[in-house]
Write an enzyme that holds these catalytic residues in place. Structure first.
Site, PDB file in Angstrom:
ATOM      1  CE  LYS A  61      -0.791  -4.001   1.607  1.00  0.00           C
ATOM      2  NZ  LYS A  61       0.235  -4.905   2.046  1.00  0.00           N
TER       3      LYS A  61
ATOM      4  CG  ASP B  96       2.284   0.777 -20.848  1.00  0.00           C
ATOM      5  OD1 ASP B  96       3.444   0.379 -20.701  1.00  0.00           O
ATOM      6  OD2 ASP B  96       1.426   0.166 -21.512  1.00  0.00           O
TER       7      ASP B  96
ATOM      8  CG  HIS C 107       2.474  -2.183   4.512  1.00  0.00           C
ATOM      9  ND1 HIS C 107       1.115  -1.893   4.507  1.00  0.00           N
ATOM     10  CD2 HIS C 107       2.561  -3.488   4.880  1.00  0.00           C
ATOM     11  CE1 HIS C 107       0.433  -2.953   4.882  1.00  0.00           C
ATOM     12  NE2 HIS C 107       1.278  -3.937   5.110  1.00  0.00           N
TER      13      HIS C 107
ATOM     14  CE  LYS D 150      -5.016  -3.775   5.280  1.00  0.00           C
ATOM     15  NZ  LYS D 150      -4.350  -4.774   4.426  1.00  0.00           N
TER      16      LYS D 150
ATOM     17  CG  HIS E 236      -4.983  -8.482   3.724  1.00  0.00           C
ATOM     18  ND1 HIS E 236      -4.307  -7.900   2.662  1.00  0.00           N
ATOM     19  CD2 HIS E 236      -4.157  -8.365   4.797  1.00  0.00           C
ATOM     20  CE1 HIS E 236      -3.143  -7.464   3.058  1.00  0.00           C
ATOM     21  NE2 HIS E 236      -3.018  -7.725   4.355  1.00  0.00           N
TER      22      HIS E 236
ATOM     23  CG  ASP F 290     -22.975  10.266   5.711  1.00  0.00           C
ATOM     24  OD1 ASP F 290     -23.394   9.439   6.541  1.00  0.00           O
ATOM     25  OD2 ASP F 290     -22.671  11.438   5.996  1.00  0.00           O
TER      26      ASP F 290
END
Length: 503
Positions: free
Chosen positions: A423, A428, A421, A245, A243, A250
């Protein structure tokens, strides 16, 4: 032991009852088929309780097997098989751990700054380093990319600057407008002599056209599927998906976060409308950790190793210090539930507030209890979720957690401007997590994920500001109104929650 025997007998009883009923009614070949099915169910049930799964998972499977044997049998082979997980990924786990040791001896600046941290974030990053074998960096620059336009424009811009190599790893890749733009840039960079390696998940990208892959491969892009599925029902790895990404350019610039490659992430899918998401651009020292995560996944997928100084040289320190940045990978190859454990520590060590944004909220008991206790302790606990679903079972299952959380004092907001979408976890206003991990059991236990943990960085404050802006266009859930939902909807939600551990 008694519990195991009891579960075994229950499965045997349910399966046997089903078999004899079918045989009595149908007889003949169908009776023999039901006998074979019964034997399979007994064997599967025996395997499940030997795995010592969470009781909720076990009970859910028992109910499905007892009530719908054939459907349960198919679901198990598609989504339920955890057996041999340790054996499947044992080699990957030890190789990953050995590789991380190579980079776990950084400059004295990191050690000095780490010792200057307050006690509770210091303990959190120590836990993350112990579980994830990844060092914290204070010489890494990060930048929050809000939504698709900003994310993809920066990705394309940086890809065009590549001189030596481009490494990409994605769960979903689509052959649409933005997928085509990416493909054209990669082809051009290969023609310029840049080495391009590309990992896509075989399940997440199952709709990706073969022509897309062939076109990239024919010009010299090394592109491979993670966990290819030749016989899905017989494939032990079907349930364990990549899952992540990740882009590394470089060895000096990296990207990670919530956006896959597809037009819906630009708000071009009419079914979702505006797509609210968050990505992260990284420059400096911590890029090497993203590089290492990619190279480990590449080795697992191809048996070809590039763990050399050519790809793992430490990026030159930036001229000024930033806050703490730590990249953590988690997955079924890990000895511990790494990212979930860090989330748990973040929640339980919070002193003022816990803010969470997640498109899929199906927590396990540990996280669920931690959030309720935090709210009951007087902390400002907020949960931001989509108002409209893209995965209906998970969406409806998540609503069954709302009554207890609302009663404990958690404030829940449903995003109204499209599909949310992002996440994000913010504690704090100083400590934050951004990455690919959803607040659900699949991300915690089955998927390969990657998250960045940020401490007192400019990006942390950016996430705080974005969260407050998202709240402005969200509707707060009222406990009195929510409990008045009709009985049919409540039954649907409870059924989805029962099924959620299976998916």
């Amino acid at each position: 032991m008694k519990n195991k025997v009891g579960i075994s007998l229950l499965i045997l009883l349910l399966g046997s009852t089903w078999y004899f009923l079918l045989k009595e009614v149908n007889g003949g070949l169908f009776g023999y088929f039901s006998l074979i099915l019964t034997l399979f169910l007994v064997i599967i049930g025996f395997i499940i309780f030997l795995e010592n799964r969470d009781p909720a998972h076990t009970i859910a499977w028992l109910v499905v097997f007892g009530a719908f044997p054939i459907i349960g049998f198919m679901f198990y082979f598609l989504f339920g098989r955890n057996f041999r997980k340790d054996r499947i990924f044992r080699k990957k786990y030890f190789l990953d751990k050995q590789s991380f040791v190579k980079i776990d001896s950084e400059a004295e600046l990191n050690y000095r700054k780490f010792k200057e941290m307050e006690e509770h974030p210091q303990k959190l990053f120590s836990l993350a380093q112990r579980l994830g074998n990844s060092p914290i960096s204070f010489t890494t620059e990060t930048r929050i990319l809000t939504n698709g336009e900003e994310t993809f424009s920066n990705i394309i811009q940086e890809l065009k600057k590549a001189k030596h190599h481009i490494h990409l790893e994605y769960y979903i890749v689509r052959d649409d407008h933005i997928g085509g733009v990416l493909k054209d840039v990669l082809i051009q960079k290969v023609r310029e002599g840049v080495k391009v390696r590309f990992i896509y998940d075989a399940v997440g990208s199952w709709k990706l056209a073969r022509s897309y892959i062939y076109e990239l491969r024919n010009v010299g892009v090394e592109i491979v599927a993670f966990g290819p599925l030749r016989l899905p029902l017989l494939n032990n790895k079907f349930n364990f998906r990549n899952h992540r990404k990740i882009i590394v350019i470089d060895g000096s610039v990296g990207f990670m976060g919530g956006l896959n490659i597809g037009d819906e992430y630009l708000g071009r899918n009419p079914n979702f409308g505006f797509w609210r998401d968050t990505h992260l651009m990284v420059k400096g020292e911590a890029v090497r950790t993203l590089q290492l995560i990619f190279l480990q996944d590449w080795y697992y997928s191809t048996d070809h190793s590039f763990l050399s100084d050519e790809y793992l040289q430490t990026s030159l320190p930036l001229h000024h210090e930033h806050g703490g940045v730590q990249m953590i990978a988690g997955g079924p190859d890990s000895e511990w539930t790494i990212i979930k454990s860090i989330f748990f520590k973040m929640i339980t060590s919070a002193e003022e507030s816990v803010w969470i944004a997640s498109p899929y909220f199906v927590p396990d008991d540990d996280i669920f209890q931690a959030l309720k206790v935090a709210a009951l302790s007087g902390l400002d606990v907020r949960l931001l979720v989509p108002k409209n679903p893209d995965k209906r079972i998970v969406f409806h299952a998540s609503r069954t957690y709302f009554p207890e959380m609302l009663a404990a004092g958690v404030r829940i907001f449903q995003y109204n401007e499209g599909f949310m979408h992002s996440k994000i976890v913010i504690v704090d206003h100083q400590l934050a997590s951004i990455g690919t991990t959803n607040m659900d059991m699949r991300s915690f236990h089955l998927n390969f994920e990657v998250n960045a943990f940020l401490y007192r960085t400019e990006s942390t404050q950016h996430l705080v500001n974005d969260f407050l802006e998202d709240i402005k266009v969200s509707q707060e859930v009222n406990i009195d109104e929510f409990t008045k939902r009709n009985m049919g909807l409540k039954i649907l939600e409870s059924t989805c929650r029962l099924l959620s551990p299976l998916l």
